[in-house]
Structure formats: C-alpha cells, structure tokens
Design a protein around this motif. Structure first.
Motif, PDB file in Angstrom:
ATOM      1  N   ILE A  36      19.623 -37.617 -14.549  1.00 11.23           N
ATOM      2  CA  ILE A  36      19.532 -38.166 -13.191  1.00 11.23           C
ATOM      3  C   ILE A  36      20.630 -39.188 -12.955  1.00 11.23           C
ATOM      4  O   ILE A  36      21.236 -39.245 -11.879  1.00 11.23           O
ATOM      5  N   GLN A  37      20.912 -40.014 -13.981  1.00  9.90           N
ATOM      6  CA  GLN A  37      22.001 -40.981 -13.873  1.00  9.90           C
ATOM      7  C   GLN A  37      23.323 -40.274 -13.576  1.00  9.90           C
ATOM      8  O   GLN A  37      24.093 -40.691 -12.710  1.00  9.90           O
ATOM      9  N   ALA A  38      23.572 -39.184 -14.275  1.00  7.55           N
ATOM     10  CA  ALA A  38      24.822 -38.442 -14.090  1.00  7.55           C
ATOM     11  C   ALA A  38      24.895 -37.835 -12.688  1.00  7.55           C
ATOM     12  O   ALA A  38      25.960 -37.849 -12.050  1.00  7.55           O
ATOM     13  N   ARG A  39      23.771 -37.304 -12.192  1.00  5.27           N
ATOM     14  CA  ARG A  39      23.749 -36.723 -10.843  1.00  5.27           C
ATOM     15  C   ARG A  39      24.005 -37.778  -9.783  1.00  5.27           C
ATOM     16  O   ARG A  39      24.737 -37.548  -8.810  1.00  5.27           O
ATOM     17  N   LEU A  40      23.409 -38.949  -9.944  1.00  2.51           N
ATOM     18  CA  LEU A  40      23.612 -40.035  -8.975  1.00  2.51           C
ATOM     19  C   LEU A  40      25.060 -40.520  -9.001  1.00  2.51           C
ATOM     20  O   LEU A  40      25.665 -40.770  -7.945  1.00  2.51           O
ATOM     21  N   MET A  41      25.606 -40.649 -10.193  1.00  2.00           N
ATOM     22  CA  MET A  41      27.002 -41.093 -10.314  1.00  2.00           C
ATOM     23  C   MET A  41      27.939 -40.092  -9.660  1.00  2.00           C
ATOM     24  O   MET A  41      28.899 -40.473  -8.959  1.00  2.00           O
ATOM     25  N   ALA A  42      27.668 -38.790  -9.841  1.00  2.00           N
ATOM     26  CA  ALA A  42      28.513 -37.754  -9.239  1.00  2.00           C
ATOM     27  C   ALA A  42      28.344 -37.734  -7.718  1.00  2.00           C
ATOM     28  O   ALA A  42      29.316 -37.518  -6.975  1.00  2.00           O
ATOM     29  N   GLN A  43      27.123 -37.937  -7.246  1.00  2.00           N
ATOM     30  CA  GLN A  43      26.863 -37.915  -5.805  1.00  2.00           C
ATOM     31  C   GLN A  43      27.666 -38.983  -5.065  1.00  2.00           C
ATOM     32  O   GLN A  43      28.170 -38.735  -3.963  1.00  2.00           O
ATOM     33  N   TYR A  44      27.799 -40.147  -5.683  1.00  2.00           N
ATOM     34  CA  TYR A  44      28.514 -41.239  -5.030  1.00  2.00           C
ATOM     35  C   TYR A  44      29.949 -41.377  -5.518  1.00  2.00           C
ATOM     36  O   TYR A  44      30.624 -42.368  -5.210  1.00  2.00           O
ATOM     37  N   GLY A  45      30.419 -40.411  -6.293  1.00  7.76           N
ATOM     38  CA  GLY A  45      31.811 -40.425  -6.729  1.00  7.76           C
ATOM     39  C   GLY A  45      32.117 -41.441  -7.795  1.00  7.76           C
ATOM     40  O   GLY A  45      33.297 -41.761  -8.034  1.00  7.76           O
ATOM     41  N   LEU A  46      31.107 -41.972  -8.469  1.00  7.52           N
ATOM     42  CA  LEU A  46      31.326 -43.011  -9.474  1.00  7.52           C
ATOM     43  C   LEU A  46      31.717 -42.440 -10.831  1.00  7.52           C
ATOM     44  O   LEU A  46      32.000 -43.203 -11.760  1.00  7.52           O
ATOM     45  N   ASP A  47      31.721 -41.103 -10.943  1.00  8.92           N
ATOM     46  CA  ASP A  47      32.127 -40.468 -12.197  1.00  8.92           C
ATOM     47  C   ASP A  47      33.629 -40.243 -12.270  1.00  8.92           C
ATOM     48  O   ASP A  47      34.154 -39.852 -13.311  1.00  8.92           O
ATOM     49  N   LYS A  48      34.322 -40.502 -11.179  1.00  5.13           N
ATOM     50  CA  LYS A  48      35.775 -40.310 -11.136  1.00  5.13           C
ATOM     51  C   LYS A  48      36.482 -41.533 -11.713  1.00  5.13           C
ATOM     52  O   LYS A  48      35.896 -42.617 -11.825  1.00  5.13           O
ATOM     53  N   PRO A  49      37.756 -41.395 -12.105  1.00  4.23           N
ATOM     54  CA  PRO A  49      38.522 -42.566 -12.560  1.00  4.23           C
ATOM     55  C   PRO A  49      38.561 -43.650 -11.483  1.00  4.23           C
ATOM     56  O   PRO A  49      38.536 -43.351 -10.285  1.00  4.23           O
ATOM     57  N   VAL A  50      38.629 -44.916 -11.915  1.00  3.17           N
ATOM     58  CA  VAL A  50      38.551 -46.046 -10.985  1.00  3.17           C
ATOM     59  C   VAL A  50      39.653 -45.984  -9.939  1.00  3.17           C
ATOM     60  O   VAL A  50      39.407 -46.214  -8.746  1.00  3.17           O
ATOM     61  N   PHE A  51      40.880 -45.650 -10.364  1.00  2.31           N
ATOM     62  CA  PHE A  51      41.974 -45.635  -9.401  1.00  2.31           C
ATOM     63  C   PHE A  51      41.788 -44.517  -8.381  1.00  2.31           C
ATOM     64  O   PHE A  51      42.137 -44.675  -7.203  1.00  2.31           O
ATOM     65  N   THR A  52      41.234 -43.393  -8.818  1.00  2.50           N
ATOM     66  CA  THR A  52      40.937 -42.306  -7.871  1.00  2.50           C
ATOM     67  C   THR A  52      39.888 -42.743  -6.859  1.00  2.50           C
ATOM     68  O   THR A  52      40.004 -42.476  -5.654  1.00  2.50           O
ATOM     69  N   GLN A  53      38.849 -43.454  -7.336  1.00  2.00           N
ATOM     70  CA  GLN A  53      37.828 -43.989  -6.432  1.00  2.00           C
ATOM     71  C   GLN A  53      38.455 -44.963  -5.430  1.00  2.00           C
ATOM     72  O   GLN A  53      38.097 -44.974  -4.251  1.00  2.00           O
ATOM     73  N   TYR A  54      39.408 -45.745  -5.920  1.00  2.00           N
ATOM     74  CA  TYR A  54      40.082 -46.733  -5.065  1.00  2.00           C
ATOM     75  C   TYR A  54      40.858 -46.048  -3.945  1.00  2.00           C
ATOM     76  O   TYR A  54      40.765 -46.446  -2.775  1.00  2.00           O
ATOM     77  N   LEU A  55      41.606 -45.007  -4.286  1.00  2.00           N
ATOM     78  CA  LEU A  55      42.384 -44.299  -3.268  1.00  2.00           C
ATOM     79  C   LEU A  55      41.470 -43.622  -2.247  1.00  2.00           C
ATOM     80  O   LEU A  55      41.749 -43.637  -1.035  1.00  2.00           O
ATOM     81  N   ILE A  56      40.363 -43.040  -2.728  1.00  2.00           N
ATOM     82  CA  ILE A  56      39.406 -42.407  -1.812  1.00  2.00           C
ATOM     83  C   ILE A  56      38.801 -43.455  -0.878  1.00  2.00           C
ATOM     84  O   ILE A  56      38.655 -43.222   0.331  1.00  2.00           O
ATOM     85  N   TYR A  57      38.462 -44.620  -1.441  1.00  2.00           N
ATOM     86  CA  TYR A  57      37.847 -45.678  -0.632  1.00  2.00           C
ATOM     87  C   TYR A  57      38.828 -46.196   0.418  1.00  2.00           C
ATOM     88  O   TYR A  57      38.448 -46.441   1.574  1.00  2.00           O
ATOM     89  N   LEU A  58      40.095 -46.354   0.032  1.00  2.00           N
ATOM     90  CA  LEU A  58      41.106 -46.793   1.005  1.00  2.00           C
ATOM     91  C   LEU A  58      41.218 -45.794   2.148  1.00  2.00           C
ATOM     92  O   LEU A  58      41.297 -46.179   3.325  1.00  2.00           O
ATOM     93  N   GLY A  59      41.240 -44.507   1.820  1.00  2.00           N
ATOM     94  CA  GLY A  59      41.318 -43.477   2.859  1.00  2.00           C
ATOM     95  C   GLY A  59      40.123 -43.518   3.791  1.00  2.00           C
ATOM     96  O   GLY A  59      40.266 -43.363   5.012  1.00  2.00           O
ATOM     97  N   ASP A  60      38.922 -43.762   3.233  1.00  2.00           N
ATOM     98  CA  ASP A  60      37.726 -43.849   4.073  1.00  2.00           C
ATOM     99  C   ASP A  60      37.773 -45.074   4.984  1.00  2.00           C
ATOM    100  O   ASP A  60      37.387 -44.997   6.161  1.00  2.00           O
ATOM    101  N   ILE A  61      38.255 -46.198   4.442  1.00  2.00           N
ATOM    102  CA  ILE A  61      38.318 -47.436   5.239  1.00  2.00           C
ATOM    103  C   ILE A  61      39.256 -47.260   6.430  1.00  2.00           C
ATOM    104  O   ILE A  61      38.996 -47.746   7.538  1.00  2.00           O
ATOM    105  N   VAL A  62      40.367 -46.573   6.209  1.00  2.00           N
ATOM    106  CA  VAL A  62      41.326 -46.349   7.296  1.00  2.00           C
ATOM    107  C   VAL A  62      40.670 -45.609   8.459  1.00  2.00           C
ATOM    108  O   VAL A  62      40.967 -45.869   9.634  1.00  2.00           O
ATOM    109  N   THR A  63      39.758 -44.713   8.149  1.00  2.00           N
ATOM    110  CA  THR A  63      39.063 -43.949   9.197  1.00  2.00           C
ATOM    111  C   THR A  63      37.812 -44.666   9.705  1.00  2.00           C
ATOM    112  O   THR A  63      37.074 -44.116  10.527  1.00  2.00           O
ATOM    113  N   GLY A  64      37.564 -45.888   9.196  1.00  2.00           N
ATOM    114  CA  GLY A  64      36.396 -46.644   9.644  1.00  2.00           C
ATOM    115  C   GLY A  64      35.112 -46.279   8.939  1.00  2.00           C
ATOM    116  O   GLY A  64      34.025 -46.646   9.396  1.00  2.00           O
ATOM    117  N   ASP A  65      35.218 -45.581   7.822  1.00  2.00           N
ATOM    118  CA  ASP A  65      34.032 -45.163   7.071  1.00  2.00           C
ATOM    119  C   ASP A  65      33.847 -46.089   5.874  1.00  2.00           C
ATOM    120  O   ASP A  65      34.653 -46.092   4.944  1.00  2.00           O
TER     121      ASP A  65
END
Length: 310
Positions: A45-74
């Motif tokens: 269940i921990q692994a499924r939750l981490m994958a659902q929220y993208g927390l299983d990806k490398p930190v820098f990849t998560q950072y780039l995804i988050y920046l892209g979402d912020i630009v769109t107001g998400d």
C-alpha cells in the motif's frame, strides 16, 4: 513607469522561483513520508500511494514536474483530503482569511494614524503619554497572548463575544483586535515621530507665518509628508498580519487558510504545505509591489529609475 513596473515584476518572478525551489527541497529534506501515519502501512500500500502521488520518482524529476504544474496554476492534489486539489481548498478557505486580514489592515492603519496624530499634536501631554504607553504594550505583548487574554475576559468572563467561530460581524472584534494591536502600535509610533519632525520643519513655520489655515496646513502639508514612513511599513505590516492570522485563526476556531496550514503541518500533507506557503509568498510579494507603487505616487520626488532594490 512601465520600465519600473517591468523591473519589479521580473524581481517578483525571481523571488517566487527561489521560494518555490526552497519550499520543495525543504519538504523533501524532512525524513519519512506523508503516509507513515496511515492505519494500513503494508509495503504494498505504501508503494501504491507513493506511485500515485509521484513520490517514487527521483527528487529532481519531481521538482521539474512540480515547477511545470505551478506554471499552469496547479498546486497538486492534497495527500490527506480525498480527491481534493490544493487550489480548490485554498479557494474555499481564502475568503475567510481575506476578510479577517483586510479588516485588520484597515483598522490598523486608521487607528494607528489617529493615535499617532493625537500624540504628536499633544506632545508631552497626557494624551501623548497614554498613547505611547498603549503603543509599547501593543508591541511588547505577542498576538497569541493577547488573543488568549481578550478571549478569556471579553468572551468567557463578560460574555460580550463568542470565543470560537466566525459567523457574524461581532465575531470580527476579538480576532481583529488580536491581529491589529501590534501594527497599530508601530504605526502610532511612526506617525508620531514623523509628524513631530514635519511640524518643526521650516516650510511649516513659513506656512503658519503666511497665515494659512491650521486645517490646510495639517492635511495638505503635515499629514502628506508624515505619512510616508507609514506607507513603507504597510508591506511588512501585511506580512505580519498574514502570518499572524495562522495562529489567531487556530485560537478562535476560524476556518480560514491559516487553520488549513496548521492541520497540513500536523498531518504532513506535503502538497498542501507547499501550496499554501507559495500562495502566501505570492500575496506578500504583491503587497510589497503595491506598497512601492503607492509610495511613488504619494511622494512624486522619488525617481522611479533611481530605485534599484528588489
């Protein structure tokens, strides 16, 4: 003016980028993850939750995804509130905090200026001494201590106001008093010292010698020049009220954005914490931007091209 506005806007974007980056990596530096406190904590269940929220990806990849979402107001999806986006939660709770903050800001400016004017006009007299004693108390007593005291005396003991909730006009009184006490004290001291300096200026003495009406001298010359330090303080004051409302909303049980932030920190809702922090940062940057513009219009002697600070 256009060049000045563009420069300020660029500096705001740079500051916002630094804030987003710092908030993201600070959240990632906290040990553990948001799902450790869940009842069902099996590895699957921990692994499924981490994958659902993208927390299983490398930190820098998560950072780039988050920046892209912020630009769109998400701002992402809350990790603790089922199927609720951070943007929706902020939108639902912000109006309560906005009403409280705006009332506190208006009350602070009006009462602070009036108190400072009275102290300056009756310099070294009883009114001046009383005003400065109140100002010292307002600065010395923390807002959360004052909130608890007035909640106890005016709410529980005297029964004049409700101690919890935010349902009617009277419910503004106690939280606004707790939020605005310190800003009122600062503005009163600023106004008093600035007015005393202006009242002894040569051009004021010249205006009096020419026989100008006292009302004209006060409102056309004294207040306009004495108000400049107050305008400068509006930006930091807004920051104090915005950040202070987090504690005040919790004390008075107000369902605003401050209460949401406290609950998010308690439950380690990362996306909610980051979203509210960035939202607060945007508000404070806008407040400073508006303050700089107002300062220029109040004092035309200021050259826009000569102002280089961010």
């Amino acid at each position: 003016m256009a060049r000045y506005l563009i420069n300020k806007f660029v500096f705001m974007l740079i500051s916002l980028f630094i804030l987003i980056s710092a908030t993201f990596f600070l959240m990632k530096a906290i040990p553990g993850n948001p799902f450790l406190s869940e009842k069902a904590t099996s590895p699957e269940i921990q692994a499924r939750l981490m994958a659902q929220y993208g927390l299983d990806k490398p930190v820098f990849t998560q950072y780039l995804i988050y920046l892209g979402d912020i630009v769109t107001g998400d701002f992402g999806i809350s990790m603790k509130k089922l199927n609720q986006s951070v943007s929706d939660i902020i939108g639902q709770t912000f109006m309560v905090s906005l009403k409280l903050g705006l009332v506190a800001i208006v009350v602070s400016i009006i009462l602070g200026i009036l108190l400072g004017m009275l102290a300056a006009m009756y310099h070294r007299k009883l009114i001046d001494n009383v005003a400065m004693i109140l100002a010292v108390l307002g600065i010395a007593v923390p807002s959360f201590v004052l909130a608890s005291l007035i909640q106890y005396f005016f709410g529980l003991k005297l029964g004049w106001f409700h101690v919890m909730g935010f349902n009617g006009p009277l419910d503004y009184v106690l939280p606004v008093a707790a939020l605005s006490a310190q800003p009122i004290a600062f503005i009163a001291r600023l106004t008093r010292s600035s007015m005393l300096e202006v009242l002894h200026a040569d051009y004021i003495k010249t205006a009096k010698a020419k026989g100008l009406n006292s009302f004209v001298i006060m409102f056309r010359h004294v207040i306009r020049n004495a108000i400049l330090p107050v305008v400068t303080y509006v930006g930091p004051m807004t920051a104090n009220i915005v950040t202070g409302s987090i504690v005040i909303e919790r004390i008075f049980g107000i369902g605003g954005i401050g209460k949401v932030l406290v609950e998010s920190i308690t439950t380690r809702d990362y996306t909610m914490i980051m979203g509210v922090t960035i939202f607060y940062g945007i508000l404070l940057m806008l407040a400073r931007f508006i303050t700089d513009i107002a300062y220029v219009f109040i004092d035309p002697r200021i050259k826009l091209t000569g102002r280089k600070e961010g």
